[in-house]
Design a protein around this motif. Structure first.
Motif, PDB file in Angstrom:
ATOM      1  N   LYS A  75      -8.780 -20.308 -21.437  1.00 28.24           N
ATOM      2  CA  LYS A  75      -8.669 -19.809 -20.384  1.00 28.24           C
ATOM      3  C   LYS A  75     -10.322 -19.921 -19.957  1.00 28.24           C
ATOM      4  O   LYS A  75      -9.900 -20.060 -18.915  1.00 28.24           O
ATOM      5  CB  LYS A  75      -9.396 -18.355 -21.568  1.00 28.24           C
ATOM      6  N   ARG A  76     -11.092 -20.532 -20.293  1.00 25.24           N
ATOM      7  CA  ARG A  76     -12.568 -21.375 -19.360  1.00 25.24           C
ATOM      8  C   ARG A  76     -11.578 -22.370 -18.172  1.00 25.24           C
ATOM      9  O   ARG A  76     -11.971 -22.218 -17.716  1.00 25.24           O
ATOM     10  CB  ARG A  76     -13.736 -21.565 -20.094  1.00 25.24           C
ATOM     11  N   ARG A  77     -10.607 -23.726 -19.295  1.00 21.68           N
ATOM     12  CA  ARG A  77     -10.606 -24.795 -18.973  1.00 21.68           C
ATOM     13  C   ARG A  77      -9.569 -24.445 -17.457  1.00 21.68           C
ATOM     14  O   ARG A  77      -9.447 -24.412 -16.928  1.00 21.68           O
ATOM     15  CB  ARG A  77      -9.652 -25.444 -19.699  1.00 21.68           C
ATOM     16  N   TRP A 101     -32.648  -8.294 -18.478  1.00 20.95           N
ATOM     17  CA  TRP A 101     -32.266  -9.865 -17.271  1.00 20.95           C
ATOM     18  C   TRP A 101     -30.629  -9.659 -17.127  1.00 20.95           C
ATOM     19  O   TRP A 101     -29.890  -9.819 -15.529  1.00 20.95           O
ATOM     20  CB  TRP A 101     -32.858 -10.698 -17.863  1.00 20.95           C
ATOM     21  N   GLN A 102     -29.638  -9.287 -18.274  1.00 19.69           N
ATOM     22  CA  GLN A 102     -28.323  -9.407 -18.301  1.00 19.69           C
ATOM     23  C   GLN A 102     -27.837  -8.452 -18.601  1.00 19.69           C
ATOM     24  O   GLN A 102     -28.304  -8.396 -19.763  1.00 19.69           O
ATOM     25  CB  GLN A 102     -27.663 -10.584 -18.571  1.00 19.69           C
ATOM     26  N   TYR A 103     -26.709  -7.901 -18.317  1.00 19.31           N
ATOM     27  CA  TYR A 103     -26.835  -6.592 -18.797  1.00 19.31           C
ATOM     28  C   TYR A 103     -25.254  -6.528 -18.325  1.00 19.31           C
ATOM     29  O   TYR A 103     -24.779  -6.234 -17.379  1.00 19.31           O
ATOM     30  CB  TYR A 103     -27.324  -5.307 -18.392  1.00 19.31           C
ATOM     31  N   PRO A 106     -30.101 -11.795 -31.371  1.00 20.15           N
ATOM     32  CA  PRO A 106     -30.382 -12.750 -29.731  1.00 20.15           C
ATOM     33  C   PRO A 106     -29.616 -13.566 -30.281  1.00 20.15           C
ATOM     34  O   PRO A 106     -29.303 -13.823 -31.076  1.00 20.15           O
ATOM     35  CB  PRO A 106     -32.192 -12.444 -30.983  1.00 20.15           C
ATOM     36  N   LYS A 107     -30.056 -14.022 -28.741  1.00 23.29           N
ATOM     37  CA  LYS A 107     -29.355 -16.244 -29.377  1.00 23.29           C
ATOM     38  C   LYS A 107     -30.592 -16.807 -29.250  1.00 23.29           C
ATOM     39  O   LYS A 107     -31.667 -16.485 -28.120  1.00 23.29           O
ATOM     40  CB  LYS A 107     -29.127 -15.661 -27.750  1.00 23.29           C
ATOM     41  N   PRO A 108     -30.442 -18.361 -30.090  1.00 26.88           N
ATOM     42  CA  PRO A 108     -29.441 -17.357 -31.276  1.00 26.88           C
ATOM     43  C   PRO A 108     -29.733 -16.819 -31.936  1.00 26.88           C
ATOM     44  O   PRO A 108     -31.265 -16.169 -32.289  1.00 26.88           O
ATOM     45  CB  PRO A 108     -29.852 -18.771 -32.316  1.00 26.88           C
ATOM     46  N   THR A 165     -24.652 -15.982 -28.660  1.00 31.63           N
ATOM     47  CA  THR A 165     -25.042 -16.048 -27.991  1.00 31.63           C
ATOM     48  C   THR A 165     -24.648 -14.937 -26.412  1.00 31.63           C
ATOM     49  O   THR A 165     -24.767 -13.945 -27.013  1.00 31.63           O
ATOM     50  CB  THR A 165     -23.336 -17.468 -26.772  1.00 31.63           C
ATOM     51  N   ILE A 166     -25.218 -15.000 -25.440  1.00 31.41           N
ATOM     52  CA  ILE A 166     -25.218 -13.992 -24.394  1.00 31.41           C
ATOM     53  C   ILE A 166     -23.911 -13.797 -23.850  1.00 31.41           C
ATOM     54  O   ILE A 166     -23.621 -12.170 -24.556  1.00 31.41           O
ATOM     55  CB  ILE A 166     -25.892 -13.912 -22.747  1.00 31.41           C
ATOM     56  N   GLU A 167     -22.931 -14.153 -23.548  1.00 31.88           N
ATOM     57  CA  GLU A 167     -21.243 -14.344 -23.247  1.00 31.88           C
ATOM     58  C   GLU A 167     -20.982 -13.680 -24.731  1.00 31.88           C
ATOM     59  O   GLU A 167     -21.272 -14.067 -25.770  1.00 31.88           O
ATOM     60  CB  GLU A 167     -20.917 -15.114 -22.668  1.00 31.88           C
ATOM     61  N   TRP A 168     -19.989 -13.542 -24.830  1.00 31.95           N
ATOM     62  CA  TRP A 168     -19.298 -13.117 -26.110  1.00 31.95           C
ATOM     63  C   TRP A 168     -17.790 -14.114 -26.004  1.00 31.95           C
ATOM     64  O   TRP A 168     -17.348 -15.004 -27.681  1.00 31.95           O
ATOM     65  CB  TRP A 168     -18.191 -12.014 -26.767  1.00 31.95           C
TER      66      TRP A 168
HETATM   67  P1  XMP Z   1     -24.384 -17.967 -22.957  1.00 33.03           P
HETATM   68  O1  XMP Z   1     -23.380 -17.045 -23.288  1.00 33.03           O
HETATM   69  O2  XMP Z   1     -24.116 -19.206 -23.389  1.00 33.03           O
HETATM   70  O3  XMP Z   1     -24.800 -18.205 -21.445  1.00 33.03           O
HETATM   71  O4  XMP Z   1     -25.373 -18.011 -23.961  1.00 33.03           O
HETATM   72  C1  XMP Z   1     -25.574 -18.428 -20.775  1.00 33.03           C
HETATM   73  C2  XMP Z   1     -25.462 -17.943 -19.542  1.00 33.03           C
HETATM   74  O5  XMP Z   1     -24.619 -18.837 -18.965  1.00 33.03           O
HETATM   75  C3  XMP Z   1     -24.158 -17.836 -18.576  1.00 33.03           C
HETATM   76  N1  XMP Z   1     -22.442 -18.550 -18.267  1.00 33.03           N
HETATM   77  C4  XMP Z   1     -21.766 -19.183 -17.419  1.00 33.03           C
HETATM   78  N2  XMP Z   1     -22.041 -19.477 -16.496  1.00 33.03           N
HETATM   79  N3  XMP Z   1     -20.236 -20.176 -15.816  1.00 33.03           N
HETATM   80  C5  XMP Z   1     -20.838 -20.128 -15.073  1.00 33.03           C
HETATM   81  O6  XMP Z   1     -21.469 -19.915 -14.425  1.00 33.03           O
HETATM   82  C6  XMP Z   1     -19.470 -20.412 -17.509  1.00 33.03           C
HETATM   83  O7  XMP Z   1     -18.535 -20.156 -18.184  1.00 33.03           O
HETATM   84  C7  XMP Z   1     -20.364 -19.261 -18.083  1.00 33.03           C
HETATM   85  N4  XMP Z   1     -20.741 -19.105 -19.105  1.00 33.03           N
HETATM   86  C8  XMP Z   1     -22.131 -18.602 -19.298  1.00 33.03           C
HETATM   87  C9  XMP Z   1     -23.975 -16.400 -18.691  1.00 33.03           C
HETATM   88  O8  XMP Z   1     -23.364 -15.468 -18.590  1.00 33.03           O
HETATM   89  C10 XMP Z   1     -25.305 -16.446 -19.598  1.00 33.03           C
HETATM   90  O9  XMP Z   1     -26.472 -15.808 -18.652  1.00 33.03           O
END
Ligand code: XMP
Length: 529
Positions: free
Chosen positions: A299-301, A449-451, A520-522, A525-528
């Motif tokens: 998806k990201r790619r 911070w993020q929600y 928590p992280k770790p 991760t923040i995102e799923w």
């Molecule tokens: P994770 O999920 O790795 O996220 O704990 C750490 C922070 O990075 C953000 N995040 C992204 N930001 N492109 C971005 O610009 C991405 O592909 C991406 N993936 C994660 C996430 O929202 C969190 O703040």
């Protein structure tokens, strides 16, 4: 160093990444421009950058370790005022002929220093003061011409100086908040000893940057990919201030933005700033691109590479565009390790430039924020007139809501997630605002911070009215963090969680359950995805 760097600047020689950044921040907080340079920079290269003063940072190594970072001794002969902290203190001592010994007892945390004699560095501060120490090795003999200016019970040389050569150093860390008079010591060095002026203010910065951008761009056309995020928004406002309609902003709407976001971008840039703005509706294109794709990395790619295709198609349609403005910020450059180039900005950019330019396509880059820290970018945004709701937004990933929908992204799921997410944001914005009113701090210890909301790919049984339901759950994720490297789940009051839950099930159709992520992280991760 960037071309627009004001003449007066302090170079921080970094002996261990985390220390250098913090020191540069503290110097900039005092309105003196500061840049980080690698500790192994040769003296002539450093001299060519024309710094007004030097600070040698702390670092994790022991000066006598085999691979311990060294300093070109010529640097201490440049005639510049120098201030060294911790490792910087010790390296100054050994480089100039003093000695450092391994002590039996280390000092970690708060310590009390007792001053000895007059010192311009300590001017206006008490005889005894609390400082922050973190060391095992200690200077055991000062170099010739130096005097000891303070000590602790276990550290005979807590600070030393050779005032005639303007060389000063402390074993403790004045840059950390726990050092009671750290700020005054830095002020004494910058203003009293070096005679610098506090001219690095937002108004001056804007004037300088505007002049720099005008000189760089001339009469060429510039394009900028606007994501609605803080960095690209601030670059847009700044470049527009400099060159007006020569800038066109392209806003690629991939359909996976949060509720209200595309409207906000249009309202701010088209209506308020009157920036030429092309809103590319790529929602259908992305829907087709993501159909049937469930693997997160895939998806990201797809989202990432399609973004640039859409963007370059648009650039070609506009025609005659030679320059691309980007929201690269200082931590991007520092973290990419590119600073090892010794301040050669051009090398940094080619390293850093991750944009996959298509065959035969070339743009000159302008990155006016490449020496700003995140909160300076926000301050700049406010000074340029961007609204708080844009400048103080929480981080949002480039791939957008697609990585918060587990499994395939469909328009139906997007609709559910956007609506649920809007409620989470509304309630937690209000919660943060209440905390701000109580504490006077924007990012207090307990503020989120993020929600956001996440939509998993499952259904569960529920009962609504007298009906059995088989509908979607929504996961609420709220974290406390300062840099996203680590995070803890936010300990929200039950009534806040309760209100979010009851509003989501009542207001978002297709949802019958709300759960709260307490990881928590770790390890998470923040995102799923
Ligand atoms: P994770 O999920 O790795 O996220 O704990 C750490 C922070 O990075 C953000 N995040 C992204 N930001 N492109 C971005 O610009 C991405 O592909 C991406 N993936 C994660 C996430 O929202 C969190 O703040």
């Amino acid at each position: 160093m960037s071309e627009a760097t004001p003449k007066q600047f302090v170079a921080v020689l970094d002996f261990g990444a985390q220390y250098g950044q913090l020191i540069a921040r503290r110097v900039r907080d005092l309105h003196v421009y500061s840049e980080i340079v690698p500790c192994d920079i040769p003296a002539d290269e450093l001299a060519a950058m024309k710094p007004a003063a030097l600070i040698l940072s702390g670092g994790p190594a022991s000066v006598y370790a085999e691979d311990a970072p060294k300093i070109d001794p010529g640097i201490l002969e440049l005639g510049l005022p120098v201030l060294g902290f911790c490792y910087g203190h010790q390296i100054m001592a050994v480089t100039l002929g003093g000695e450092v010994a391994h002590s039996e007892v280390g000092e970690y945390g708060p310590a009390t220093i007792v001053r000895d004699g007059e010192s311009a560095l300590f001017a206006g501060t008490p005889e005894e003061q609390t400082v922050w120490m973190s060391h095992r090795d200690a200077v055991s003999r000062v170099p010739e011409g130096f005097v000891v200016t303070s000590s602790t019970d276990v550290c005979p040389v807590a600070s030393m100086e050779c005032a005639s050569r303007k060389l000063y150093s402390t074993q403790f860390h004045p840059e950390v908040r726990h050092t009671e008079h750290g700020r005054e010591l830095l002020e004494n060095f910058l203003f009293g000893i070096c005679g610098l002026a506090a001219t690095w203010t937002m108004d001056n910065i804007i004037d300088e940057k505007v002049a720099e951008i005008r000189a760089q761009v001339g009469d060429r056309k510039v394009i900028l990919g606007l994501s609605g995020g803080v960095d690209s928004s601030v670059v847009a406002a700044l470049v527009h201030r400099a060159i007006g309609d020569q800038l066109t902003c392209v806003f690629v709407n991939h359909g996976m933005l949060r509720k209200g976001e595309p409207e906000m971008v249009e309202e701010v840039f088209r209506d308020q700033f009157q920036v030429p703005l092309v809103h590319v509706h790529a929602e259908r294109r992305y829907e087709r691109l993501l159909a049937g794709v469930t693997e997160p990395e895939e998806k990201r790619r797809r989202i990432g590479s399609e973004f640039w295709k859409v963007f370059f198609d648009e650039a070609q349609r506009i025609g005659g565009v030679e320059m691309l403005a980007q929201g690269t910020i200082y931590p991007d450059i520092i973290e990419s390790g590119a600073r090892k180039t010794g301040g050669k900005a051009s090398t940094i950019k080619s390293h850093h430039n991750l944009i996959p330019f298509p065959e035969g396509v070339h743009f000159d880059l302008i990155e006016p924020l490449d020496h700003f820290f995140k909160d300076e970018v926000r301050e700049l945004g406010v000074a340029l007139g961007l609204p708080d709701r844009m400048v103080y937004r929480q981080p949002f990933p480039g791939p957008g809501l697609a990585i918060r929908i587990i499994g395939e992204v469909t328009s139906e799921k997007l609709e559910v997630l956007k609506n649920a997410d809007a409620i989470v944001r509304e309630e937690l914005d209000a919660y943060n605002e209440r905390l701000f009113e109580e504490t006077g701090e924007r990012n207090s210890e307990h503020s989120c911070w993020q929600y956001f909301a996440v939509l998993p790919d499952i259904r569960s049984v529920g009962v609504m009215g007298d009906e059995r339901t088989y509908a979607r759950p929504v996961i609420v994720r709220a974290v406390e963090s300062s840099d996203a490297m680590t995070a803890d789940w936010a300990k929200l009051p039950y009534d806040v969680i309760g209100r979010i839950s009851s509003r989501i099930v009542a207001e978002v159709s297709g949802v019958n359950r709300v759960v709260y992520d307490v990881t928590p992280k770790p390890p998470a991760t923040i995102e799923w995805e």
